[in-house]
Scaffold this motif. Structure first.
Motif, PDB file in Angstrom:
ATOM      1  N   ILE A 105       6.163  -4.377  -1.946  1.00 39.13           N
ATOM      2  CA  ILE A 105       5.131  -3.971  -2.906  1.00 39.13           C
ATOM      3  C   ILE A 105       4.093  -5.073  -3.073  1.00 39.13           C
ATOM      4  N   ARG A 139       3.517   0.899  -0.423  1.00 41.05           N
ATOM      5  CA  ARG A 139       3.802   0.637  -1.833  1.00 41.05           C
ATOM      6  C   ARG A 139       4.647   1.779  -2.398  1.00 41.05           C
ATOM      7  N   TYR A 143       8.493   1.564  -3.998  1.00 46.59           N
ATOM      8  CA  TYR A 143       8.840   2.034  -5.333  1.00 46.59           C
ATOM      9  C   TYR A 143       9.860   3.162  -5.297  1.00 46.59           C
TER      10      TYR A 143
END
Length: 549
Positions: A105, A139, A143
């Motif tokens: 991330i 990203r 997550y």
């Protein structure tokens, strides 16, 4: 967050060395050849080569072989018991399952923030947008990995300095995190090129529009069914997104099923000519042109052995389960297990006569390694064990494939509506069944044979994606882990003379007992979420441990 602070300090110390090192690597077109230390200095972001070099690092976070995640479920068992599957695990001091996604991330956030510098340096905005889109995909990937495991997690959308308040941020609700995932993937899909536009050359393997949509469908199915069966949130909203995203991939014209299921996981399945592959982890082509390699010996020598539970899930050729089909005859030797069965069974599990070790045929399981009496067959190419490869294989790993999209569409449609039409089955699951030489699944077939449509849809997912790392997360989202995991892990029937001189522990009815049920447990009030690492809790007083850990 200790690991974030250390990443910031490390990147400062290595700043100048990294710049020189990356400049020496910019000519490489292979997406997996970037070092772990990514340049974060704003002066670096001046050309498309800079952007590509930074984006290439993100691809190193994709899954690698061997696939062992199914050892956490009832489908796989290694040479020793898995602590998650057994329910014996404890909160770790540190864990890469928590730190690695945040490392990804951070790298993605860095690209999203710094790429604007390339526009000022003269890089075409559309080019910059494409690399930002790749970063947003990754990203979202990071997550989702966190949300699956931990539920609510700290949400960080920018790169942080060592004194940033976000380093001690409280957890954000999973719905807020998932909302960012959806937003990132939607924005990425709107910008990324199609697989056709990427072509079969040096851009093959990069994130495409359909990869973003297919991953969005994966996330939405997970969130929708988890919310539904764990009774929280808005499952309808998530399931609607899953259906829409899967249908967009299906209607894109970019993908279809590869003709041969076994070859999907062989060299024949490599490259853009296999339109089933939506995203792969690339391994190169040979010892002289490799990105990575994976060891065949690890795969066949106990990394993840199929269980009886998985093998029994495969249908007979008439489309019926073994306990309902008149075709089923109790086998008297190992090879008879595969008679009149779903073709995917023989493509996934070794049978007598298959090429096994240095092009010698498979005879019987080596129970010292293949502890269940079943040997994993996917990705095993016996010729790779010979010179010049010497056990190193370069078969690519499918990370997202079209079959999963079809399964997602069928399951999400059923769970959204409480039913599924024969027309929807025809464009999804029945394409997979046709490849496996099985009759169509229809509402009439289900009714005539007293089957459950939900269970048959789930069965198709289980066997189609067998040993590819999906089963554990499926039983978590369906909230059946508390029923499935505490059971004993059984293997093959112990056929007289069929296993050499091995003497494994057996059940009363003569099945190999890999692990007793007495040594397995699942705490339904605790184990549906993973524990945060203890060190992270100590460093961040606002990070609260998950319930009952």
């Amino acid at each position: 967050m200790y690991f974030l602070k250390q990443t910031i300090i490390k990147m400062k110390l290595l700043k100048f060395r990294n710049i020189l090192f990356i400049l020496a690597l910019l000519s490489s077109c292979n997406i997996d050849r970037m070092p772990e230390n990514v340049v974060s200095d704003a002066s670096f972001w001046k050309s498309e080569s800079d952007l590509k070099a930074a984006a290439n690092y993100l691809y190193t976070f994709l899954p690698t072989m061997p696939l062992t995640a199914d050892n956490m479920s009832d489908d796989g068992f290694a040479m020793v018991a898995n602590e998650i599957s057994s329910g014996t695990w404890q909160p770790p001091a540190t864990s890469s399952d928590f730190t690695t996604p945040y490392q990804l991330i951070r790298a993605a956030n860095n690209i999203i923030e710094k790429s604007v510098n390339a526009v000022a340096a003269g890089v075409v905005p559309e080019t910059v947008d494409r690399y930002i889109a790749e970063a947003k995909f990754f990203r979202a990937w990071g997550y989702f990995s966190l949300v699956q495991r931990y539920g609510d997690v700290p949400l960080i959308k920018t790169t942080l300095k060592e004194d940033a308040a976000e380093l001690t941020a409280a957890k954000s609700p999973r719905e807020e995190v998932v909302s960012l995932i959806y937003s990132d993937l939607s924005e990425a899909a709107a910008i990324l090129p199609t697989p056709t536009a990427l072509g079969a050359g040096s851009n093959y393997g990069r994130i495409s529009k359909t990869a973003a949509l297919a991953f969005k469908a994966r996330v939405a199915l997970y969130e929708g069914t988890r919310a539904k069966f764990h009774s929280y949130g808005n499952p309808t909203a998530h399931l609607t997104i899953a259906v829409q995203a899967a249908k967009a991939v299906m209607e894109s014209g970019e993908h279809d099923l590869f003709s041969n299921y076994f070859d999907l996981f062989q060299y024949a399945g490599k490259g853009r000519q296999n339109r089933e592959n939506i995203l792969v982890r690339q391994y190169g082509s040979s010892m002289t042109d490799q990105i990575l390699s994976h060891n065949i010996g690890v795969i066949i020598n106990g990394a993840c052995n199929p269980t009886r539970s998985l093998v029994d899930a495969y249908l007979m050729k008439d489309g019926l389960p073994i306990d309902k089909s008149p075709l089923y005859v109790a086998p008297t030797r190992h090879s008879e297990i595969f008679v009149n069965r779903d073709a995917r069974l023989a493509a996934s599990v070794m049978k007598e006569g298959d090429q096994y070790f240095q092009n010698t045929p498979y005879t019987f399981p080596q129970l010292v390694y293949q502890t269940t009496g079943f040997c994993y067959r996917k990705f095993v190419n016996a010729a790779d064990q010979l010179p010049p490869n010497n056990n190193q294989s370069f078969i690519d790993l499918p990370v997202i494939r079209y079959a999963e999209v079809l399964l997602t569409y069928a399951e999400a449609t059923y769970e959204l509506n409480g039913n599924i039409t024969d027309a929807d089955l025809k464009i999804s699951i029945n394409l997979l069944r046709a490849r496996a030489s099985l009759p169509d699944l229809t509402n009439a077939f289900v009714a005539d044979h007293s089957l459950s449509m939900r269970e048959e849809i789930r069965r198709e997912r289980r066997v189609e994606l067998a040993m590819e790392g999906f089963r554990y997360w499926d039983i978590i989202r369906w909230k059946i882990a508390e029923t499935v995991l505490p059971k004993p892990i059984l293997g093959c029937y112990f056929f007289p003379g069929g296993f050499g001189t091995a003497t494994p522990q057996l059940t009363a009815d003569n099945y190999i007992l890999a692990q007793s049920g007495a040594s397995r447990s699942f705490n339904s009030q605790r184990d549906y979420l993973w524990p945060f690492p203890v060190n992270e809790l100590a460093l961040n007083p606002n990070l609260v441990q998950n319930p009952n850990w």
